[in-house]
Write a protein that holds these residues in place. Sequence first.
Motif, PDB file in Angstrom:
ATOM      1  N   THR A 118       0.770  -1.186  -0.126  1.00  0.00           N
ATOM      2  CA  THR A 118      -0.021  -0.150  -0.053  1.00  0.00           C
ATOM      3  C   THR A 118       0.781   1.364   0.136  1.00  0.00           C
ATOM      4  N   ARG A 161      -4.105   3.269   0.539  1.00  0.00           N
ATOM      5  CA  ARG A 161      -4.441   2.695  -0.690  1.00  0.00           C
ATOM      6  C   ARG A 161      -3.689   1.337  -1.260  1.00  0.00           C
ATOM      7  N   VAL A 162      -4.415   0.065  -1.725  1.00  0.00           N
ATOM      8  CA  VAL A 162      -3.616  -0.680  -2.181  1.00  0.00           C
ATOM      9  C   VAL A 162      -2.879  -0.172  -3.659  1.00  0.00           C
ATOM     10  N   LEU A 221      -6.517  -0.084   5.788  1.00  0.00           N
ATOM     11  CA  LEU A 221      -7.082   0.447   4.627  1.00  0.00           C
ATOM     12  C   LEU A 221      -8.354   1.325   4.800  1.00  0.00           C
TER      13      LEU A 221
END
Length: 408
Positions: free
Chosen positions: A104, A112-113, A149
């Motif tokens: 991430t 965010r991935v 996340l």
Amino acid sequence: MARIVMKFGGTSVADLDRIRNVANRVKREVDAGNEVAVVVSAMSGVTNQLVKWCQDLSPLHDAREYDTVVATGEQVTIGLLAIALQTIGVDARSWQGWQVPIVTDGAHGKARVERIEGATLIERMRQGQVPVIAGFQGVEPVRNRVTTLGRGGSDLSAVAVAAAVKADRCDIYTDVDGIYTTDPRIVPRARKLERISYEEMLELASVGAKVLQTRSVELAMKQRVRVQVLSSFSEAPGSLVVDEDEIVEQPVVSGIAYSRDDAKVTLRRVPDRPGIAAGVFGAMSAANVNVDMIVQNIGADGTTDMTFTVGKADLARAKDTLERARGELGFEAILADPEVAKISVVGVGMRSHAGVANTMFRALSEKGINIQVISTSEIKVSVLIAAEYTELAVRALHTAYGLDGPAA
Ligand code: ASP
Ligand code: MG
């Protein structure tokens, strides 16, 4: 044979009996000859407790340590589920985010991935092993720290893993058995949708339908991951979120959502000149306040009223920010009303049908419900009304658009 990612939310793994139940569900898919990877959330309530501990120690805690703490919930469930699977003869192995790795960015608490290494997972699945992957967490490579996340993020983990291993389907097991035309607690005659398009699901999720996390739907749409929503407590078939082309009969309106998370702000008698909107919404964005619906009227005397909505949680900050900009903006008064609800009707059929918004306005007027603000997009109409009429409005609209199923 199919390759499936199965995701289980917090209520599905809330205690050991439920974890055993999940293990049996996974075994069934494996026995049917499928390649399976599993993504799990923390046991229900656990993440809330972890968040609270951080807050109680320090409201302005270090974000990296927050992630260190809140990521632990999922570590417990992957280990327990792997044991439960092994106990019933299924080859399984747990994976934390950093082990996959799920890479991430460094935005701790809402990362965010960026990419997921799928090759090793695929290899294990081919050998008949079930990877049990921690949802919600990843790793940022620059400082080599664990990240999370954002709340509800294990839906996103599941979709991202499904994309990375090129799964045929991502099954999201939750406590409801599918996606309904509206909240069945309000409308008992709500119907379960067999299929819904990505776009509709995205709109519904963003306006308050809480079944799937919005970002997970966004990613599913972008990566064309077929998502199924179903219950881990029943055998009923779920709802599929798929490409519009896969849906044969498109209703004009597919679903109705509501949200009581917004508050209305009105600025009375703002000077009607260039730069005012930029001034107001510039101040909001500088204060990190998200603005949703906006209306501005035409004024006769060189001033105008400006109304917009912000998240209820941001209302105090919004008011405070505007108060401090009063000299520069020159409005007369700020009115704030948290007792509002946003009701939205969503459907791709709106693109080709006229009169959809009007049906909404008529149905609401027949119930004597006043509309305060209106906004529209290509496939959505939203109105803001007094919160006390939420249920009445949702029921009236469900009937007006012909969505009512047979009486229960
Ligand atoms: N356990 C995390 C949360 O409660 C992630 C999730 O359940 O999706 O937010
Ligand atoms: Mg969840």
